[in-house]
Design a protein around this motif. Structure first.
Motif, PDB file in Angstrom:
ATOM      1  N   GLU A   1      72.217  50.274  26.656  1.00  0.00           N
ATOM      2  CA  GLU A   1      72.181  50.101  25.212  1.00  0.00           C
ATOM      3  C   GLU A   1      73.616  49.981  24.710  1.00  0.00           C
ATOM      4  N   ILE A   2      73.796  49.351  23.568  1.00  0.00           N
ATOM      5  CA  ILE A   2      75.121  49.273  22.957  1.00  0.00           C
ATOM      6  C   ILE A   2      75.239  50.391  21.929  1.00  0.00           C
ATOM      7  N   LEU A   3      76.216  51.257  22.111  1.00  0.00           N
ATOM      8  CA  LEU A   3      76.431  52.329  21.149  1.00  0.00           C
ATOM      9  C   LEU A   3      77.276  51.810  19.991  1.00  0.00           C
ATOM     10  N   THR A   4      76.879  52.109  18.786  1.00  0.00           N
ATOM     11  CA  THR A   4      77.622  51.619  17.627  1.00  0.00           C
ATOM     12  C   THR A   4      79.014  52.242  17.549  1.00  0.00           C
ATOM     13  N   ALA A   5      79.163  53.436  18.117  1.00  0.00           N
ATOM     14  CA  ALA A   5      80.454  54.113  18.058  1.00  0.00           C
ATOM     15  C   ALA A   5      81.335  53.781  19.251  1.00  0.00           C
ATOM     16  N   SER A   6      80.867  52.881  20.100  1.00  0.00           N
ATOM     17  CA  SER A   6      81.606  52.573  21.307  1.00  0.00           C
ATOM     18  C   SER A   6      81.432  51.101  21.636  1.00  0.00           C
ATOM     19  N   ASN A   7      82.309  50.599  22.498  1.00  0.00           N
ATOM     20  CA  ASN A   7      82.214  49.194  22.886  1.00  0.00           C
ATOM     21  C   ASN A   7      82.435  49.089  24.382  1.00  0.00           C
ATOM     22  N   TYR A   8      81.373  49.328  25.153  1.00  0.00           N
ATOM     23  CA  TYR A   8      81.495  49.324  26.601  1.00  0.00           C
ATOM     24  C   TYR A   8      81.905  47.957  27.135  1.00  0.00           C
ATOM     25  N   GLY A   9      81.547  46.910  26.421  1.00  0.00           N
ATOM     26  CA  GLY A   9      81.846  45.573  26.904  1.00  0.00           C
ATOM     27  C   GLY A   9      83.325  45.282  27.030  1.00  0.00           C
ATOM     28  N   ARG A  10      84.184  46.091  26.415  1.00  0.00           N
ATOM     29  CA  ARG A  10      85.624  45.853  26.472  1.00  0.00           C
ATOM     30  C   ARG A  10      86.350  46.784  27.434  1.00  0.00           C
ATOM     31  N   ILE A  11      85.618  47.545  28.212  1.00  0.00           N
ATOM     32  CA  ILE A  11      86.257  48.401  29.207  1.00  0.00           C
ATOM     33  C   ILE A  11      86.857  47.522  30.302  1.00  0.00           C
ATOM     34  N   GLU A  12      88.121  47.728  30.592  1.00  0.00           N
ATOM     35  CA  GLU A  12      88.787  46.968  31.652  1.00  0.00           C
ATOM     36  C   GLU A  12      88.456  47.634  32.988  1.00  0.00           C
ATOM     37  N   ILE A  13      87.282  47.340  33.493  1.00  0.00           N
ATOM     38  CA  ILE A  13      86.750  48.037  34.660  1.00  0.00           C
ATOM     39  C   ILE A  13      87.566  47.775  35.918  1.00  0.00           C
ATOM     40  N   GLY A  14      88.278  46.641  35.948  1.00  0.00           N
ATOM     41  CA  GLY A  14      89.067  46.307  37.134  1.00  0.00           C
ATOM     42  C   GLY A  14      90.066  47.381  37.519  1.00  0.00           C
ATOM     43  N   TYR A  15      90.699  48.014  36.523  1.00  0.00           N
ATOM     44  CA  TYR A  15      91.677  49.065  36.806  1.00  0.00           C
ATOM     45  C   TYR A  15      91.063  50.183  37.644  1.00  0.00           C
ATOM     46  N   TRP A  16      89.875  50.595  37.269  1.00  0.00           N
ATOM     47  CA  TRP A  16      89.235  51.737  37.924  1.00  0.00           C
ATOM     48  C   TRP A  16      88.718  51.357  39.310  1.00  0.00           C
ATOM     49  N   ILE A  17      88.266  50.113  39.457  1.00  0.00           N
ATOM     50  CA  ILE A  17      87.826  49.648  40.775  1.00  0.00           C
ATOM     51  C   ILE A  17      89.014  49.587  41.728  1.00  0.00           C
ATOM     52  N   TRP A  18      90.130  49.055  41.264  1.00  0.00           N
ATOM     53  CA  TRP A  18      91.314  48.961  42.132  1.00  0.00           C
ATOM     54  C   TRP A  18      91.812  50.346  42.524  1.00  0.00           C
ATOM     55  N   LEU A  19      91.778  51.278  41.578  1.00  0.00           N
ATOM     56  CA  LEU A  19      92.204  52.643  41.869  1.00  0.00           C
ATOM     57  C   LEU A  19      91.302  53.265  42.929  1.00  0.00           C
ATOM     58  N   ALA A  20      89.998  53.072  42.772  1.00  0.00           N
ATOM     59  CA  ALA A  20      89.039  53.618  43.737  1.00  0.00           C
ATOM     60  C   ALA A  20      89.191  52.962  45.105  1.00  0.00           C
ATOM     61  N   GLU A  21      89.566  51.698  45.128  1.00  0.00           N
ATOM     62  CA  GLU A  21      89.832  51.016  46.398  1.00  0.00           C
ATOM     63  C   GLU A  21      91.020  51.665  47.103  1.00  0.00           C
ATOM     64  N   ASP A  22      92.062  51.949  46.343  1.00  0.00           N
ATOM     65  CA  ASP A  22      93.251  52.582  46.926  1.00  0.00           C
ATOM     66  C   ASP A  22      92.913  53.945  47.523  1.00  0.00           C
ATOM     67  N   TRP A  23      91.983  54.650  46.895  1.00  0.00           N
ATOM     68  CA  TRP A  23      91.573  55.957  47.410  1.00  0.00           C
ATOM     69  C   TRP A  23      90.643  55.832  48.610  1.00  0.00           C
ATOM     70  N   GLY A  24      90.034  54.667  48.776  1.00  0.00           N
ATOM     71  CA  GLY A  24      89.112  54.466  49.885  1.00  0.00           C
ATOM     72  C   GLY A  24      87.678  54.852  49.590  1.00  0.00           C
ATOM     73  N   ILE A  25      87.330  55.044  48.301  1.00  0.00           N
ATOM     74  CA  ILE A  25      85.950  55.414  47.979  1.00  0.00           C
ATOM     75  C   ILE A  25      85.120  54.205  47.550  1.00  0.00           C
ATOM     76  N   VAL A  26      85.771  53.082  47.307  1.00  0.00           N
ATOM     77  CA  VAL A  26      85.087  51.819  47.027  1.00  0.00           C
ATOM     78  C   VAL A  26      85.599  50.805  48.035  1.00  0.00           C
ATOM     79  N   PRO A  27      84.705  50.107  48.733  1.00  0.00           N
ATOM     80  CA  PRO A  27      85.138  49.147  49.751  1.00  0.00           C
ATOM     81  C   PRO A  27      85.889  47.982  49.129  1.00  0.00           C
ATOM     82  N   PRO A  28      86.892  47.438  49.829  1.00  0.00           N
ATOM     83  CA  PRO A  28      87.676  46.333  49.281  1.00  0.00           C
ATOM     84  C   PRO A  28      86.878  45.045  49.157  1.00  0.00           C
TER      85      PRO A  28
END
Length: 218
Positions: free
Chosen positions: A152-179
């Motif tokens: 759902e889209i929360l009126t008080a938030s805008n999930y569509g603008r989360i720069e998810i790439g940053y968190w994926i790359w960080l998790a890759e560096d830690w080894g918890i998300v496959p490259p």
């Protein structure tokens, strides 16, 4: 994706209750996490099932419908799945709005430190749960609209603008998300275990990976 689960667990009058209750529940495993995703994915592909889900008004009705379609779920597992995902998305959304928090999270040297920082800001989830969600997003064959991942889209938030790439790359560096990962099985793959994205036969990138990298450089 969530259908009536949003109303059953995340409406204003129920979220606080379930958020506290989930803290006391035993930890569920990835099999349970994936089973719920599989049922919701089935609903997305089955118009009749989608229509049925839209009409339910209780957790019991949801569980019965899932059971009739071959998925034996529990109220506690559903609550854990929905609340945990919202906790993660809410943290990333908050970090998007508060640069100091974002910098603190991105500077985390390991996932345990990341989880500790999240808990200090009252967002509770495990390293494994974070990895499952980020891998799921990365495995999407298309550039996903993140508000759809939440349901759902929360009126008080805008999930569509989360720069998810940053968190994926960080998790890759830690080894918890496959490259490299993609859950859709090709005809020429030999492995029967399509749920393990670390296997070599899973190593090809989804289009969303390139899209997010390009967007982050603009």
């Amino acid at each position: 994706m969530y259908y009536q689960l949003w109303n059953l667990f995340l409406s204003e009058d129920k979220y606080s209750y379930w958020k506290e209750k989930v803290k006391l529940l035993p930890k569920f495993d990835h099999f349970t996490w994936q089973k719920i995703i599989d049922f919701l994915s089935l609903a997305e592909q089955n118009f009749f099932l989608t229509t049925q889900l839209e009409k339910i008004d209780s957790i019991e009705a949801f569980l019965l419908l899932a059971k009739e379609n071959g998925y034996k779920l529990t109220q506690e597992a559903l609550a854990w799945f929905v609340i945990t995902r919202k906790q993660i998305w809410d943290l990333l959304d908050t970090a998007q709005k508060i640069p100091s928090l974002k910098e603190q999270l991105l500077a985390a040297k390991n996932p345990q430190q990341f989880i500790k920082i999240a808990a200090e800001h009252r967002f509770h989830f495990s390293v494994e749960e974070l990895a499952w969600l980020l891998t799921e997003v990365k495995c999407s064959p298309e550039f996903v609209s993140l508000n759809n991942s939440v349901g759902e889209i929360l009126t008080a938030s805008n999930y569509g603008r989360i720069e998810i790439g940053y968190w994926i790359w960080l998790a890759e560096d830690w080894g918890i998300v496959p490259p490299f990962c993609h859950l859709h099985k090709s005809d020429n793959l030999v492995s029967e275990n399509i749920r393990n994205p670390f296997f070599l036969d899973r190593c090809f990138l989804p289009k969303s990976y390139f899209t997010q990298r390009l967007m982050s450089m603009v």
